[in-house]
Design an enzyme around this catalytic site. Structure first.
Site, mmCIF file in Angstrom:
data_model
loop_
_atom_site.group_PDB
_atom_site.id
_atom_site.type_symbol
_atom_site.label_atom_id
_atom_site.label_comp_id
_atom_site.label_asym_id
_atom_site.label_seq_id
_atom_site.Cartn_x
_atom_site.Cartn_y
_atom_site.Cartn_z
ATOM 1 N N ASP A 44 -5.659 -3.501 -3.114
ATOM 2 C CA ASP A 44 -4.712 -3.126 -1.880
ATOM 3 C C ASP A 44 -4.302 -4.497 -1.214
ATOM 4 O OD1 ASP A 44 -3.486 -2.289 0.646
ATOM 5 O OD2 ASP A 44 -4.804 -0.494 0.264
ATOM 6 N N SER A 98 0.756 -1.149 -0.121
ATOM 7 C CA SER A 98 0.042 -0.147 -0.084
ATOM 8 C C SER A 98 0.894 1.105 -0.021
ATOM 9 C CB SER A 98 -1.062 0.088 1.250
ATOM 10 O OG SER A 98 -1.971 0.745 1.185
#
Length: 339
Positions: free
Chosen positions: A186, A72
């Protein structure tokens, strides 16, 4: 045997187990030191600016990582560092205001997320458009999650910017990214702090940065809880039921507004808290299965996930946490080199 390529791990394996499919290639050991140092940079949205402070302190101490695995926001900071663009990223982060952050968000309602992400990609392309993951001077990978299957994807080859985008594509916020026929989102959904990836890519010692180490989401089990509503809750429900209901497309009637109980969370709060809880549970499970050699945990409990305009505070908190951990890091490196 260590490996390069794109690896897939089943996300349903709790503490990090599951099958891996990869293209196996030898990884050459660095001639700079006897011990290869790896960094696992965790996810945490705006809290990830603290990674910059972590990297600055390590640099000042003469600690240059051989391997970086980022998830991320950790993928963004780690990728910029590996590409030699940390100065530019820090300058950008420090320039952010609430107004500028909103200007970077290209909202749309036709995709799989609220934000298309094109404006952010153009910013990354300015300095990184021709960079490839496998050509970086530091061994690097980003972690993403495959939509539908839940596979954990290690992106260790190909263009750098799409690999970073896939790793930070928070579900419901950013559109997923299509890479070689796979829709990716993600990586924090399966591996918020990619220690396993850093070790697999050749690190002998792994320093991890946990952005949620101090976040107040230490849940327990409440085994007996009474579902009976309180007197205040009953009175509010009675008012709502008695009030006439009128609907319009963009506004609710008075009765519908009253349906929100005192201190009831809004949509943004629900999304943020749900993400925090999920990431905390997964991170604790993965840390128990494959703990780092040293963990750096900045004190970020008061920092909101989307408060990107508070970069200066985040960077300072990252520096402070790394300075606290530095004696342990240096001692461990010395012991490992002498072994």
């Amino acid at each position: 045997m260590l490996w390069d390529g794109i690896a897939r791990r089943s996300a349903g394996s709790g503490g990090g187990g599951g099958s891996i499919e990869e293209i196996r290639q030898p990884v050459e050991r660095s001639p700079r030191a006897k011990v290869r140092i790896g960094l696992a940079l965790g996810g945490g949205a705006a809290r990830g600016w603290s990674h910059i402070g972590v990297l600055r302190v390590l640099e000042e101490a003469g600690i240059i990582p051989d391997v970086i695995a980022g998830c991320s926001i950790g993928a963004v900071v780690g990728g910029c560092y590996a590409a030699g663009k940390l100065d530019e990223l820090e300058a950008f982060a420090l320039s952010l205001t609430k107004r500028r952050v909103m200007g970077l968000l290209d909202f749309h309602f036709s995709g799989a997320g609220l934000i298309a992400g094109g404006r952010l990609q153009r910013l990354l392309d300015q300095d990184l458009t021709d960079r490839r993951v496998e050509a970086l001077p530091i061994k690097f990978c980003t972690i993403a999650t495959e939509l539908t299957s839940g596979h954990e994807i290690w992106l260790t080859r190909g263009p750098l910017v799409p690999a970073m985008r896939a790793s930070y594509a928070l579900p419901g916020v950013f559109d997923p990214v299509l890479i070689k026929g796979r829709w990716l989102m993600d990586g924090a959904l399966v591996n918020p702090i990619p220690i396993t990836a850093a070790r697999a890519l050749g690190a002998d010692l792994v320093i991890c940065v946990n952005l949620n180490g101090e976040v107040r989401v230490r849940g327990t089990v409440i085994q007996s809880y009474d579902a009976e509503p309180t007197t205040d809750e009953q009175e509010i429900e009675e008012v709502i039921e008695d009030a006439p209901r009128k609907w319009s497309l963009f506004s609710a009637s008075r009765a519908e507004k009253q349906r929100k109980l005192p201190n009831a969370p809004g949509m943004a709060t629900v999304m943020v808290d749900a993400f925090n809880i999920t990431q905390d549970r997964i991170a604790r499970s993965r840390l128990a299965g494959d703990p780092p050699d040293v963990m750096v945990a900045p004190k970020l409990a008061k920092m909101g996930l989307f408060e990107f305009h508070r970069a200066q505070e985040c960077i300072a908190l990252g520096r402070q946490a790394t300075e606290r951990a530095l004696p342990d890091i240096l001692e461990l490196i010395q012991e490992s080199q002498g072994a």
